[in-house]
Design a protein around this motif. Structure first.
Motif, PDB file in Angstrom:
ATOM      1  N   MET A  16      50.811  23.829  56.059  1.00 31.57           N
ATOM      2  CA  MET A  16      52.096  25.000  55.192  1.00 31.57           C
ATOM      3  C   MET A  16      52.322  25.836  55.782  1.00 31.57           C
ATOM      4  SD  MET A  16      51.616  25.858  50.890  1.00 31.57           S
ATOM      5  CE  MET A  16      50.416  27.502  51.177  1.00 31.57           C
ATOM      6  N   ARG A  19      54.262  25.681  58.887  1.00 33.74           N
ATOM      7  CA  ARG A  19      55.644  24.814  58.103  1.00 33.74           C
ATOM      8  C   ARG A  19      56.416  26.209  58.370  1.00 33.74           C
ATOM      9  NH1 ARG A  19      58.876  21.230  60.784  1.00 33.74           N
ATOM     10  NH2 ARG A  19      59.653  20.101  59.049  1.00 33.74           N
ATOM     11  N   HIS A  20      55.833  26.668  57.654  1.00 28.86           N
ATOM     12  CA  HIS A  20      56.511  28.150  56.489  1.00 28.86           C
ATOM     13  C   HIS A  20      56.670  28.783  57.755  1.00 28.86           C
ATOM     14  CE1 HIS A  20      58.571  30.938  53.774  1.00 28.86           C
ATOM     15  NE2 HIS A  20      57.375  32.002  54.568  1.00 28.86           N
ATOM     16  N   GLU A  21      56.359  28.530  58.979  1.00 29.40           N
ATOM     17  CA  GLU A  21      56.870  30.332  60.647  1.00 29.40           C
ATOM     18  C   GLU A  21      57.869  28.918  60.909  1.00 29.40           C
ATOM     19  OE1 GLU A  21      53.125  30.035  62.368  1.00 29.40           O
ATOM     20  OE2 GLU A  21      52.276  31.893  61.254  1.00 29.40           O
ATOM     21  N   CYS A  55      60.975  21.016  50.680  1.00 29.77           N
ATOM     22  CA  CYS A  55      60.141  22.475  50.650  1.00 29.77           C
ATOM     23  C   CYS A  55      58.390  21.465  50.483  1.00 29.77           C
ATOM     24  CB  CYS A  55      59.876  22.903  49.121  1.00 29.77           C
ATOM     25  SG  CYS A  55      58.366  24.568  49.515  1.00 29.77           S
ATOM     26  N   ARG A  57      54.028  21.818  49.615  1.00 31.93           N
ATOM     27  CA  ARG A  57      53.258  23.023  49.234  1.00 31.93           C
ATOM     28  C   ARG A  57      52.042  22.635  49.736  1.00 31.93           C
ATOM     29  NH1 ARG A  57      55.487  24.293  44.093  1.00 31.93           N
ATOM     30  NH2 ARG A  57      56.632  26.357  45.867  1.00 31.93           N
TER      31      ARG A  57
END
Length: 121
Positions: A16, A19-21, A55, A57
């Motif tokens: 997560m 992936r957010h980066e 998204c 999570r």
């Protein structure tokens, strides 16, 4: 080739964050020590729609994993309420042996057939 293990919550959290980066599947795979296809399947399987995008999570992915894991478990024969009630009644009140119960149920109710070893378990 090593033995496969399911992803842990910690690995899902790392996926997560990476992936957010904005990291690619390949970069995430290198960072986690997992195969690229494992990462892509995990993200594809557990992503959800947010607006026009998707998204991922970790907590949601872990919950979905646990739900799928429980759903694939083979149901136990005596989880059927009718059969369990009948077996308990015949053992407790009628004092029948598991062999007698299995034989009689097999003759009278083939749809509820159960073996003596299942009753013992």
């Amino acid at each position: 080739m090593g033995r496969y293990t399911h992803l842990t919550l910690a690995e899902r959290e790392e996926i997560m964050l990476l992936r957010h980066e904005g990291r690619s599947y390949g970069e995430i795979a290198l960072a986690t020590g997992r195969d690229k296809s494992t990462i892509s399947r995990e993200i594809d399987r557990n992503s959800f729609k947010v607006g026009t995008g998707r998204c991922y999570r970790a907590s949601t992915a872990q919950r979905r994993y646990e739900e799928r894991r429980l759903a694939c478990a083979r149901p136990r024969r005596l989880d059927d309420g009718e059969l369990a009630g009948l077996v308990v009644r015949l053992i407790a009140r009628e004092r029948w042996s598991p062999e007698q119960i299995a034989g009689r149920i097999g003759l009278e109710r083939p749809d509820l057939a159960v073996s003596a070893s299942t009753i013992y378990r």
